[in-house]
Design a protein around this motif. Structure first.
Motif, short mmCIF file in Angstrom:
data_model
loop_
_atom_site.label_atom_id
_atom_site.label_comp_id
_atom_site.label_asym_id
_atom_site.label_seq_id
_atom_site.Cartn_x
_atom_site.Cartn_y
_atom_site.Cartn_z
N ALA A 28 0.84 -1.20 0.00
CA ALA A 28 0.00 0.00 0.00
C ALA A 28 0.87 1.25 0.00
CB ALA A 28 -0.92 -0.01 1.22
N LYS A 37 2.09 4.92 0.87
CA LYS A 37 2.03 5.71 2.09
C LYS A 37 1.03 6.85 1.94
CE LYS A 37 6.73 4.90 3.80
NZ LYS A 37 7.98 5.54 4.29
N THR A 38 0.37 7.19 3.02
CA THR A 38 -0.52 8.34 3.04
C THR A 38 0.32 9.61 3.20
OG1 THR A 38 -2.30 7.05 4.05
CG2 THR A 38 -2.45 9.44 4.23
N ASP A 78 6.02 3.38 8.31
CA ASP A 78 5.94 2.72 7.01
C ASP A 78 4.60 2.97 6.31
OD1 ASP A 78 4.50 1.27 8.88
OD2 ASP A 78 5.04 -0.69 8.06
N GLU A 79 3.73 3.76 6.93
CA GLU A 79 2.42 4.02 6.34
C GLU A 79 2.17 5.49 6.05
OE1 GLU A 79 -0.67 2.28 8.70
OE2 GLU A 79 0.38 0.36 8.92
#
Length: 350
Positions: free
Chosen positions: A149, A151-152, A179-180
């Motif tokens: 996914a 990253k935001t 990590d996000e």
């Protein structure tokens, strides 16, 4: 001018002759790049280098280039981008004007650095998080593991309370999964005592009304492409005795620009911290008036696709104990601001 010995010149020429050409690949899109790393000058303890990036894959709207120094070098000054260095690891992100790269498009940044002992070129590069491997890869239709996914991207928008140095951002980053999330902005982070993802749009002295009226946010959004905006803005407008309605009209313009950049933008707007500067006895009440009007303003603009969340940064914040000058947060104030941002921010993350 620095005097260079023949041995040093020979080392420089070797690096010039042996520049790296590498190619990046990533899933779900044709991707590739070449990177040319050139040491243009070198002297005892220092050097100057340029890095040329060519995008060989599908067009990208922004870029970051990661690499690792093997000889303990440090970057002391960089132009045509922004740099974050943690130990030997370096990430350079595009500037406001050179983020978009068409297929075959190029970008260049340069820097001055310091070295001791040896000055080898980085062995590898990664473009937008993808290791450069030497070939262009096209999309695959065969079954494969789902890609990680993305990253935001989070933009912190405001004035000096956000960016000079704005260490509440560092404390907030510590609370989030590294990590996000990716904090983005055209301004680099400032020292807060530990390494963190510091890019931001905290412009000291700026008024929300001026940023809106001059369309400055449009360029910042184009350069960074955020998914979430945290906005603590209006302190300097209040200090300039602008009316609540004028400030809220600027907020409306900024929200429109955010949604033009990303129709699904998640927007967190602060009821700003109190202020009690010695030069403005009326400012405290002006902040109260602005904050009282923000919830109704937000309710009139929020949508399901792009919700606006009001974050109360005012309640419980004391200018006597939480600022060092009646306006800017001290360490205690930074802790309070980070703690207030965290729950609503965590709630909008995927």
């Amino acid at each position: 001018m620095h005097r260079r010995t023949p041995a040093v010149l020979a080392s420089v020429l070797a690096v010039l002759a042996g520049f790296l050409v590498v190619t990046a690949t990533r899933a779900n899109a044709a991707a590739g790049c070449s990177v040319k790393y050139t040491v243009a000058s070198q002297w005892p303890g220092g050097f100057g280098a340029t890095v040329d990036i060519t995008n060989l894959g599908d067009p990208v709207g922004s870029w970051s280039l990661a690499f690792t120094f093997a000889g303990g070098q440090t970057i002391t000054q960089l132009w045509n981008g922004s740099v974050t260095q943690s130990g030997a690891s370096v990430i350079v992100r595009n500037a406001a004007w050179n983020g978009a790269l068409a297929t075959g498009g190029t970008a260049q940044f340069g820097f001055n650095g310091a070295w001791t002992g040896a000055n080898p070129a980085p062995a590898a590069f990664a473009l937008n998080g993808v290791t450069c491997t030497g070939g262009v890869t096209n999309p695959s239709t065969s079954p494969s593991a789902p890609p990680a996914a993305a990253k935001t991207k989070i933009m912190a928008l405001g004035d000096s309370i956000t960016g000079s140095p704005g260490c509440w951002r560092a404390l907030l980053w510590q609370k989030l999964p590294a990590d996000e999330v990716d904090f983005v902005g055209t301004l680099p982070g400032q020292g807060c005592g530990f390494d963190y993802d510091g890019e931001n749009e905290g412009h000291g002295g700026y008024l929300a009304t001026n940023v809106a009226g001059q369309n400055l946010l449009v360029g910042w959004l184009a350069a960074t492409d955020p998914d979430v905006v945290l906005m603590h803005f209006g302190t300097n407008d209040v200090w300039s005795n602008l009316s609540t309605s004028t400030i809220l009209a600027a907020y409306t313009t900024l929200v429109g620009q955010m949604r033009a950049s990303n129709p699904g933008m998640k927007i967190l707007v602060a009821q700003i911290i109190p202020m009690n500067p010695s030069t403005c006895a009326e400012c405290a009440q002006r902040v109260v008036n602005l904050n009282a009007a923000i919830p109704a303003w937000a309710a009139g603009l929020t949508t399901a696709a792009s919700p606006i969340t009001v974050v109360d940064q005012w309640t419980g914040f004391d200018t006597a104990t939480d600022t060092y000058d009646g306006v800017h947060p001290n360490d205690a104030g930074n802790v309070k601001i980070a703690n207030r941002w965290y729950p609503p921010l965590a709630a909008v993350l995927p």
